[in-house]
Scaffold this motif. Sequence first.
Motif, PDB file in Angstrom:
ATOM      1  N   MET A 138       0.825  -1.207   0.000  1.00 57.94           N
ATOM      2  CA  MET A 138       0.000   0.000   0.000  1.00 57.94           C
ATOM      3  C   MET A 138       0.863   1.262   0.000  1.00 57.94           C
ATOM      4  SD  MET A 138      -3.255  -0.792   2.482  1.00 57.94           S
ATOM      5  CE  MET A 138      -2.697  -2.147   3.500  1.00 57.94           C
ATOM      6  N   ARG A 139       1.953   1.230   0.762  1.00 60.48           N
ATOM      7  CA  ARG A 139       2.813   2.418   0.863  1.00 60.48           C
ATOM      8  C   ARG A 139       3.754   2.559  -0.319  1.00 60.48           C
ATOM      9  NH1 ARG A 139       4.974   3.002   7.105  1.00 60.48           N
ATOM     10  NH2 ARG A 139       2.950   3.137   8.160  1.00 60.48           N
ATOM     11  N   ARG A 140       4.325   1.434  -0.769  1.00 68.54           N
ATOM     12  CA  ARG A 140       5.333   1.472  -1.833  1.00 68.54           C
ATOM     13  C   ARG A 140       5.047   0.375  -2.860  1.00 68.54           C
ATOM     14  NH1 ARG A 140       9.976   4.465  -1.540  1.00 68.54           N
ATOM     15  NH2 ARG A 140       9.826   3.994  -3.765  1.00 68.54           N
ATOM     16  N   PRO A 141       3.963   0.532  -3.633  1.00 71.41           N
ATOM     17  CA  PRO A 141       3.633  -0.514  -4.610  1.00 71.41           C
ATOM     18  C   PRO A 141       4.720  -0.733  -5.645  1.00 71.41           C
ATOM     19  CG  PRO A 141       2.333   1.477  -4.972  1.00 71.41           C
ATOM     20  CD  PRO A 141       3.014   1.643  -3.654  1.00 71.41           C
ATOM     21  N   ASP A 142       5.548   0.281  -5.863  1.00 68.57           N
ATOM     22  CA  ASP A 142       6.629   0.164  -6.836  1.00 68.57           C
ATOM     23  C   ASP A 142       7.754  -0.742  -6.363  1.00 68.57           C
ATOM     24  OD1 ASP A 142       6.981   2.248  -4.856  1.00 68.57           O
ATOM     25  OD2 ASP A 142       8.789   2.872  -5.926  1.00 68.57           O
ATOM     26  N   LEU A 143       7.779  -1.071  -5.071  1.00 74.02           N
ATOM     27  CA  LEU A 143       8.891  -1.853  -4.521  1.00 74.02           C
ATOM     28  C   LEU A 143       8.502  -3.279  -4.150  1.00 74.02           C
ATOM     29  CD1 LEU A 143      10.699   0.761  -2.233  1.00 74.02           C
ATOM     30  CD2 LEU A 143      11.159   0.155  -4.624  1.00 74.02           C
ATOM     31  N   VAL A 144       7.268  -3.681  -4.392  1.00 75.34           N
ATOM     32  CA  VAL A 144       6.819  -5.036  -4.035  1.00 75.34           C
ATOM     33  C   VAL A 144       6.557  -5.816  -5.312  1.00 75.34           C
ATOM     34  CG1 VAL A 144       5.084  -6.405  -2.812  1.00 75.34           C
ATOM     35  CG2 VAL A 144       5.850  -4.207  -1.860  1.00 75.34           C
ATOM     36  N   GLN A 145       7.446  -6.752  -5.622  1.00 73.15           N
ATOM     37  CA  GLN A 145       7.315  -7.535  -6.849  1.00 73.15           C
ATOM     38  C   GLN A 145       6.125  -8.477  -6.792  1.00 73.15           C
ATOM     39  OE1 GLN A 145      10.918  -9.701  -7.533  1.00 73.15           O
ATOM     40  NE2 GLN A 145      12.059  -7.922  -8.233  1.00 73.15           N
ATOM     41  N   ARG A 146       6.076  -9.251  -5.736  1.00 71.60           N
ATOM     42  CA  ARG A 146       4.981 -10.188  -5.496  1.00 71.60           C
ATOM     43  C   ARG A 146       4.912 -10.472  -4.016  1.00 71.60           C
ATOM     44  NH1 ARG A 146       5.265 -15.378  -8.794  1.00 71.60           N
ATOM     45  NH2 ARG A 146       5.198 -13.826 -10.429  1.00 71.60           N
ATOM     46  N   TYR A 187      -7.574   1.478  18.052  1.00 67.38           N
ATOM     47  CA  TYR A 187      -7.466   1.511  16.598  1.00 67.38           C
ATOM     48  C   TYR A 187      -8.826   1.591  15.911  1.00 67.38           C
ATOM     49  CZ  TYR A 187      -8.589  -3.499  16.919  1.00 67.38           C
ATOM     50  OH  TYR A 187      -9.192  -4.708  17.186  1.00 67.38           O
ATOM     51  N   ASP A 188      -8.801   2.071  14.677  1.00 72.56           N
ATOM     52  CA  ASP A 188      -9.974   2.100  13.811  1.00 72.56           C
ATOM     53  C   ASP A 188      -9.950   0.836  12.955  1.00 72.56           C
ATOM     54  OD1 ASP A 188     -11.924   2.485  11.924  1.00 72.56           O
ATOM     55  OD2 ASP A 188     -11.064   4.321  11.078  1.00 72.56           O
ATOM     56  N   PRO A 189     -10.879  -0.100  13.146  1.00 73.95           N
ATOM     57  CA  PRO A 189     -10.818  -1.350  12.386  1.00 73.95           C
ATOM     58  C   PRO A 189     -10.997  -1.178  10.887  1.00 73.95           C
ATOM     59  CG  PRO A 189     -12.881  -1.188  13.595  1.00 73.95           C
ATOM     60  CD  PRO A 189     -12.016  -0.060  14.065  1.00 73.95           C
ATOM     61  N   THR A 190     -11.525  -0.041  10.447  1.00 72.28           N
ATOM     62  CA  THR A 190     -11.715   0.178   9.014  1.00 72.28           C
ATOM     63  C   THR A 190     -10.503   0.823   8.352  1.00 72.28           C
ATOM     64  OG1 THR A 190     -12.724   2.373   9.299  1.00 72.28           O
ATOM     65  CG2 THR A 190     -14.189   0.451   9.408  1.00 72.28           C
ATOM     66  N   ASP A 191      -9.491   1.167   9.123  1.00 75.97           N
ATOM     67  CA  ASP A 191      -8.249   1.699   8.557  1.00 75.97           C
ATOM     68  C   ASP A 191      -7.611   0.612   7.696  1.00 75.97           C
ATOM     69  OD1 ASP A 191      -5.617   2.488   8.058  1.00 75.97           O
ATOM     70  OD2 ASP A 191      -5.313   3.325  10.049  1.00 75.97           O
ATOM     71  N   PRO A 192      -7.329   0.860   6.426  1.00 73.56           N
ATOM     72  CA  PRO A 192      -6.744  -0.178   5.569  1.00 73.56           C
ATOM     73  C   PRO A 192      -5.436  -0.757   6.088  1.00 73.56           C
ATOM     74  CG  PRO A 192      -7.574   1.608   4.235  1.00 73.56           C
ATOM     75  CD  PRO A 192      -7.651   2.076   5.661  1.00 73.56           C
ATOM     76  N   GLU A 193      -4.668   0.027   6.860  1.00 70.36           N
ATOM     77  CA  GLU A 193      -3.431  -0.540   7.408  1.00 70.36           C
ATOM     78  C   GLU A 193      -3.721  -1.472   8.575  1.00 70.36           C
ATOM     79  OE1 GLU A 193      -0.164   2.074   8.111  1.00 70.36           O
ATOM     80  OE2 GLU A 193       0.047   2.510   5.962  1.00 70.36           O
ATOM     81  N   VAL A 194      -4.856  -1.325   9.228  1.00 74.36           N
ATOM     82  CA  VAL A 194      -5.280  -2.235  10.289  1.00 74.36           C
ATOM     83  C   VAL A 194      -5.999  -3.444   9.703  1.00 74.36           C
ATOM     84  CG1 VAL A 194      -6.799  -2.453  12.304  1.00 74.36           C
ATOM     85  CG2 VAL A 194      -5.412  -0.399  12.015  1.00 74.36           C
ATOM     86  N   SER A 195      -6.832  -3.217   8.698  1.00 72.50           N
ATOM     87  CA  SER A 195      -7.595  -4.279   8.034  1.00 72.50           C
ATOM     88  C   SER A 195      -7.353  -4.174   6.532  1.00 72.50           C
ATOM     89  CB  SER A 195      -9.093  -4.137   8.334  1.00 72.50           C
ATOM     90  OG  SER A 195      -9.365  -4.290   9.704  1.00 72.50           O
ATOM     91  N   ASP A 200      -8.398  -0.580  -1.167  1.00 70.47           N
ATOM     92  CA  ASP A 200      -8.590  -0.712  -2.606  1.00 70.47           C
ATOM     93  C   ASP A 200      -7.461  -1.598  -3.115  1.00 70.47           C
ATOM     94  OD1 ASP A 200      -8.826  -0.521  -5.332  1.00 70.47           O
ATOM     95  OD2 ASP A 200      -8.684   1.668  -5.429  1.00 70.47           O
ATOM     96  N   LEU A 201      -7.803  -2.806  -3.540  1.00 63.59           N
ATOM     97  CA  LEU A 201      -6.790  -3.791  -3.916  1.00 63.59           C
ATOM     98  C   LEU A 201      -6.467  -3.776  -5.406  1.00 63.59           C
ATOM     99  CD1 LEU A 201      -7.923  -6.759  -1.632  1.00 63.59           C
ATOM    100  CD2 LEU A 201      -6.221  -4.983  -1.177  1.00 63.59           C
ATOM    101  N   THR A 202      -6.946  -2.762  -6.102  1.00 63.65           N
ATOM    102  CA  THR A 202      -6.606  -2.615  -7.515  1.00 63.65           C
ATOM    103  C   THR A 202      -5.096  -2.487  -7.668  1.00 63.65           C
ATOM    104  OG1 THR A 202      -8.685  -1.438  -7.899  1.00 63.65           O
ATOM    105  CG2 THR A 202      -6.978  -1.251  -9.589  1.00 63.65           C
ATOM    106  N   GLY A 203      -4.528  -3.289  -8.550  1.00 62.74           N
ATOM    107  CA  GLY A 203      -3.088  -3.233  -8.775  1.00 62.74           C
ATOM    108  C   GLY A 203      -2.270  -4.102  -7.852  1.00 62.74           C
ATOM    109  N   LEU A 204      -2.937  -4.906  -7.025  1.00 66.08           N
ATOM    110  CA  LEU A 204      -2.187  -5.820  -6.155  1.00 66.08           C
ATOM    111  C   LEU A 204      -1.300  -6.724  -7.004  1.00 66.08           C
ATOM    112  CD1 LEU A 204      -2.186  -6.719  -3.041  1.00 66.08           C
ATOM    113  CD2 LEU A 204      -3.578  -8.652  -3.829  1.00 66.08           C
ATOM    114  N   PRO A 205      -0.027  -6.896  -6.636  1.00 65.22           N
ATOM    115  CA  PRO A 205       0.842  -7.761  -7.432  1.00 65.22           C
ATOM    116  C   PRO A 205       0.436  -9.229  -7.271  1.00 65.22           C
ATOM    117  CG  PRO A 205       1.959  -7.137  -5.423  1.00 65.22           C
ATOM    118  CD  PRO A 205       0.671  -6.344  -5.455  1.00 65.22           C
ATOM    119  N   PRO A 206       0.995 -10.130  -8.073  1.00 64.60           N
ATOM    120  CA  PRO A 206       0.696 -11.549  -7.888  1.00 64.60           C
ATOM    121  C   PRO A 206       0.895 -11.955  -6.434  1.00 64.60           C
ATOM    122  CG  PRO A 206       1.966 -11.226  -9.889  1.00 64.60           C
ATOM    123  CD  PRO A 206       1.921  -9.896  -9.202  1.00 64.60           C
TER     124      PRO A 206
END
Length: 279
Positions: A138-146, A187-195, A200-206
């Motif tokens: 989520m923070r660095r999509p450019d650095l996570v291959q899979r 914590y806020d359970p709806t925070d994407p970093e918590v849950s 938004d999972l668009t662009g998730l790598p393999p």
Amino acid sequence: MTDRPKDKAALAQRIRDTEMDGAPDQMRAAFSHLFAPLPDVLTETIAGVPCGMFGEGPPILWLHGGGLVLGSPETHALAAGYVAQATGRQVIVPDYPKAPEHKWPAQPDAAQAVLEALGCVPVVGDSVGGQLALIMWMRRPDLVQRLVLMSPNTDRTGLSETRKRDADLMNDHEGDESFARMALGDYDPTDPEVSPATADLTGLPPTMILACGAEILLDDSLIFARRAALAGAEVDLRVWPGLWHLFPLWPDLIPEGRAALDAAAHYITEVSPSSPARA
């Protein structure tokens, strides 16, 4: 010196006999006892974070589990070393700051610093380490291959039904929630970093997800896999029947754990037809 259990049944008995309560240092010692005797691990400091180093070759980042309170490169040494040997790559396990001494977001901040120092790499995470791995994307999509996620924490919004059961030798809902409060505070359970399942999972790598049928976090894997697939991601989900949370961490004692790590190693080194070639 504590003798190593001789087989899966002896390991299961050790888990039953080990009390995981008390002060954080007591819980850490108890968790380490489950993997004893612990090996000596080569460590290096990367971006100010001590890291266990396993094998040689192009790096793989492994973010360990333990509720953000427990765990270390030593507890994960057998599994990390196995993947290093199976892939011919170096597996790097950061010893990120632990709660409650270090509050959120110290843990993902440390992991991000290591990731940015390594560059674009495959990222592995088990349990809450799977949550951290998803935060890295989520923070660095450019650095996570899979991604390889082993029984990841992905949802604290209450969707999971398996969190309510008590079949898991290694984990229970009350303990998982206690660690979350210790690390995350109010914590806020709806925070994407918590849950991460809420992100938004668009662009998730393999992404490969490995889980077992008896663990309380099974629904965390199933819910995330469904949402990732609906977002168009390539997802490889594998569930072994029975067993318990974190079963791949004992590849010498649990045959299914070896199979899970073999699958992870293959997934890391293969080139998916739907994704570009990777270094």
